[in-house]
Design an enzyme around this catalytic site. Structure first.
Site, PDB file in Angstrom:
ATOM      1  N   CYS A   7     -10.546 -26.866  17.241  1.00 18.65           N
ATOM      2  CA  CYS A   7     -11.752 -26.238  17.796  1.00 18.65           C
ATOM      3  C   CYS A   7     -11.406 -24.894  18.450  1.00 18.65           C
ATOM      4  O   CYS A   7     -10.706 -24.852  19.466  1.00 18.65           O
ATOM      5  CB  CYS A   7     -12.365 -27.200  18.820  1.00 18.65           C
ATOM      6  N   CYS A  31     -12.589 -24.508  22.060  1.00 21.06           N
ATOM      7  CA  CYS A  31     -11.744 -25.345  22.924  1.00 21.06           C
ATOM      8  C   CYS A  31     -10.466 -24.599  23.286  1.00 21.06           C
ATOM      9  O   CYS A  31     -10.041 -24.586  24.448  1.00 21.06           O
ATOM     10  CB  CYS A  31     -11.380 -26.653  22.227  1.00 21.06           C
TER      11      CYS A  31
END
Length: 148
Positions: A72, A75
């Protein structure tokens, strides 16, 4: 083992033993009674399914969990700010990360639909949730404090 108003239960980030720590001693870098390592290091704690339940259920300080995955992009972009927020918020709030790829059942249990998602737990219960990346450590800290 119950804590009093003068002490709190803190789960060790290393051996996951529950320690009773006097509130007055929280800022003086208390050590674990079992493994003798620091209970607070100013860094997010990496949790797995087993340690998650122990830290959420037994620690008497709030725990802010970053549900994330290695693939991600947002993230990864938020990770440095989350690390900085840990240094700002400990020992009042423990920051932890849970890799949703490695703990898929736990992510499903908490109905994590998008990542990153921050969830704040107090007394074993989720009290706040925010999906999406925060831009700064100050934003993370302000959001967490606003829900206590």
């Amino acid at each position: 083992m119950t804590a009093t108003a003068e002490s709190s239960h803190i789960v060790c980030p290393h051996c996951h033993t529950t320690n009773r720590v006097r509130v007055a001693d929280m800022r003086s870098r208390p050590d674990c009674g079992a493994c003798h390592q620091a209970l607070f290091e100013g860094q997010p704690l990496a949790l797995d399914a087993t340690s998650f339940d122990r830290h959420i259920g037994r620690s008497q300080i709030p725990v802010l969990v970053d549900f994330w995955a290695p693939w991600c992009g947002p993230c990864r972009m938020m990770a440095p700010a989350f690390e900085q927020a840990a240094a700002m918020l400990e020992p009042q709030i423990r920051l932890a990360k849970l890799n949703t790829e490695e703990a898929q059942a736990l992510a499903a249990r908490f109905n994590i639909r998008s990542i990153p998602t921050l969830a704040l737990f107090v007394g074993g219960k989720e009290v706040a949730r925010q999906a999406g990346a925060f831009r700064s450590a100050q934003d993370i800290a302000q959001w967490a404090r606003s829900h206590l």
